[in-house]
Design a protein around this motif. Structure first.
Motif, PDB file in Angstrom:
ATOM      1  N   TYR A  81       7.838 -24.800 -29.930  1.00  0.00           N
ATOM      2  CA  TYR A  81       7.345 -24.509 -28.586  1.00  0.00           C
ATOM      3  C   TYR A  81       7.966 -23.221 -28.053  1.00  0.00           C
ATOM      4  O   TYR A  81       7.299 -22.444 -27.357  1.00  0.00           O
ATOM      5  N   LEU A  82       9.227 -22.990 -28.387  1.00  0.00           N
ATOM      6  CA  LEU A  82       9.890 -21.759 -27.959  1.00  0.00           C
ATOM      7  C   LEU A  82       9.419 -20.550 -28.761  1.00  0.00           C
ATOM      8  O   LEU A  82       9.483 -19.423 -28.286  1.00  0.00           O
ATOM      9  N   ASP A  83       8.939 -20.775 -29.969  1.00  0.00           N
ATOM     10  CA  ASP A  83       8.419 -19.677 -30.794  1.00  0.00           C
ATOM     11  C   ASP A  83       7.009 -19.270 -30.391  1.00  0.00           C
ATOM     12  O   ASP A  83       6.529 -18.208 -30.802  1.00  0.00           O
ATOM     13  N   ASN A  84       6.341 -20.110 -29.612  1.00  0.00           N
ATOM     14  CA  ASN A  84       4.931 -19.860 -29.296  1.00  0.00           C
ATOM     15  C   ASN A  84       4.646 -20.086 -27.812  1.00  0.00           C
ATOM     16  O   ASN A  84       3.717 -20.810 -27.450  1.00  0.00           O
ATOM     17  N   THR A  85       5.434 -19.450 -26.962  1.00  0.00           N
ATOM     18  CA  THR A  85       5.225 -19.625 -25.526  1.00  0.00           C
ATOM     19  C   THR A  85       3.979 -18.881 -25.059  1.00  0.00           C
ATOM     20  O   THR A  85       3.580 -17.868 -25.641  1.00  0.00           O
ATOM     21  N   SER A  86       3.369 -19.394 -24.013  1.00  0.00           N
ATOM     22  CA  SER A  86       2.224 -18.719 -23.395  1.00  0.00           C
ATOM     23  C   SER A  86       2.728 -17.582 -22.518  1.00  0.00           C
ATOM     24  O   SER A  86       3.825 -17.662 -21.960  1.00  0.00           O
ATOM     25  N   LYS A  87       1.932 -16.529 -22.400  1.00  0.00           N
ATOM     26  CA  LYS A  87       2.297 -15.435 -21.507  1.00  0.00           C
ATOM     27  C   LYS A  87       2.117 -15.905 -20.069  1.00  0.00           C
ATOM     28  O   LYS A  87       1.075 -16.469 -19.710  1.00  0.00           O
ATOM     29  N   LEU A  88       3.131 -15.691 -19.256  1.00  0.00           N
ATOM     30  CA  LEU A  88       3.142 -16.214 -17.892  1.00  0.00           C
ATOM     31  C   LEU A  88       1.905 -15.796 -17.099  1.00  0.00           C
ATOM     32  O   LEU A  88       1.339 -16.589 -16.342  1.00  0.00           O
ATOM     33  N   SER A  89       1.460 -14.560 -17.301  1.00  0.00           N
ATOM     34  CA  SER A  89       0.307 -14.058 -16.551  1.00  0.00           C
ATOM     35  C   SER A  89      -1.003 -14.739 -16.941  1.00  0.00           C
ATOM     36  O   SER A  89      -2.009 -14.607 -16.237  1.00  0.00           O
ATOM     37  N   SER A  90      -0.999 -15.481 -18.045  1.00  0.00           N
ATOM     38  CA  SER A  90      -2.224 -16.156 -18.488  1.00  0.00           C
ATOM     39  C   SER A  90      -2.312 -17.587 -17.959  1.00  0.00           C
ATOM     40  O   SER A  90      -3.309 -18.285 -18.192  1.00  0.00           O
ATOM     41  N   ILE A  91      -1.295 -18.018 -17.254  1.00  0.00           N
ATOM     42  CA  ILE A  91      -1.201 -19.403 -16.794  1.00  0.00           C
ATOM     43  C   ILE A  91      -1.840 -19.586 -15.414  1.00  0.00           C
ATOM     44  O   ILE A  91      -1.590 -18.801 -14.498  1.00  0.00           O
ATOM     45  N   ASP A  92      -2.658 -20.624 -15.276  1.00  0.00           N
ATOM     46  CA  ASP A  92      -3.193 -20.995 -13.966  1.00  0.00           C
ATOM     47  C   ASP A  92      -2.160 -21.921 -13.308  1.00  0.00           C
ATOM     48  O   ASP A  92      -2.286 -23.138 -13.319  1.00  0.00           O
ATOM     49  N   TYR A  93      -1.140 -21.286 -12.759  1.00  0.00           N
ATOM     50  CA  TYR A  93       0.029 -22.049 -12.319  1.00  0.00           C
ATOM     51  C   TYR A  93      -0.248 -22.996 -11.160  1.00  0.00           C
ATOM     52  O   TYR A  93       0.480 -23.961 -10.943  1.00  0.00           O
ATOM     53  N   LYS A  94      -1.313 -22.765 -10.421  1.00  0.00           N
ATOM     54  CA  LYS A  94      -1.597 -23.620  -9.269  1.00  0.00           C
ATOM     55  C   LYS A  94      -2.059 -25.016  -9.669  1.00  0.00           C
ATOM     56  O   LYS A  94      -2.154 -25.910  -8.820  1.00  0.00           O
TER      57      LYS A  94
END
Length: 222
Positions: free
Chosen positions: A75-88
């Protein structure tokens, strides 16, 4: 199903050319909450500012670590880019420590916006050890720091000096949070210490990881 966003560091080194020290996320502070959240049935997304690898601090890779922690590396080797997350769409955010966050999460503008959203929406904001560095850029609706007037904790100045990293970090996290107006709660070095104030949950050190996760789970399920 409750959704939790874990935001980890991308920083792998600190110091200068004369003294380069490997760093990253402290494994216990990621693995222990990760498995607790998983056992609670949460939907977990692991992200980082750049996406891709969130390096593990080599000093946190000890032979006494439970074998199951090894599986969190994928999971740490394949994190999502923060800007691609629909954080809401998430119910809580968690920031694990290690010294890495002092160099990227502490100054990440987008993370500041995201933490601000969670805090101002009365969703859970949680962080352990150096993870609270990711709170520094977060603001209330009136423009104040979210830590102003809040009870919290983090890796203490005393602990930083004990591990001899006080000259390698860009600032002392306890001092910075105090400067922003936080009411700092310090336990003796390496003692479990978790502080809850409204929707903010913070832990002092690796030893606080389990209790922080349990506290978050209980609060989220109430």
């Amino acid at each position: 199903m409750k959704k939790i966003l874990i935001v980890a560091t991308n920083t792998s080194r600190m110091g200068d050319s004369n003294n380069i020290v490997e760093t990253g996320v402290w494994l216990e502070e990621f693995a222990v909450p990760f498995y607790a959240f998983k056992a609670a049935g949460f939907d977990i997304t692991v992200a980082s500012p750049l996406g891709g690898v969130s390096p593990i601090d080599p000093a946190s890779l000890e032979c006494k670590n439970p074998t199951e922690w090894d599986y969190t590396k994928e999971y740490l080797d394949n994190t999502s880019k923060l800007s691609s997350i629909d954080y809401k769409t998430f119910d809580a955010i968690f920031l694990p420590g290690g010294h890495g966050p002092m160099f990227d999460l502490a100054k990440d503008v987008l993370l500041g916006e995201i933490v601000s959203y969670f805090y101002n929406s009365h969703k859970i904001v949680s962080a352990v050890c150096h993870g609270p560095a990711g709170l520094i850029n977060a603001k209330t609706k009136t423009g104040d720091s979210i830590v102003k007037g809040m009870q919290l904790t983090c890796f203490s100045n005393e602990e930083e000096k004990m591990v001899q990293k006080d000259k390698l970090v860009p600032f002392m996290l306890e001092s910075k949070l105090r400067q922003l107006g936080a009411y700092f709660n310090e336990a003796a070095p390496w003692n479990e210490n978790v502080i809850v104030d409204s929707n903010l949950i913070t832990g002092q050190n690796p030893e606080s990881s389990k209790k922080l996760a349990e506290t978050l789970i209980k609060k989220l399920n109430n």
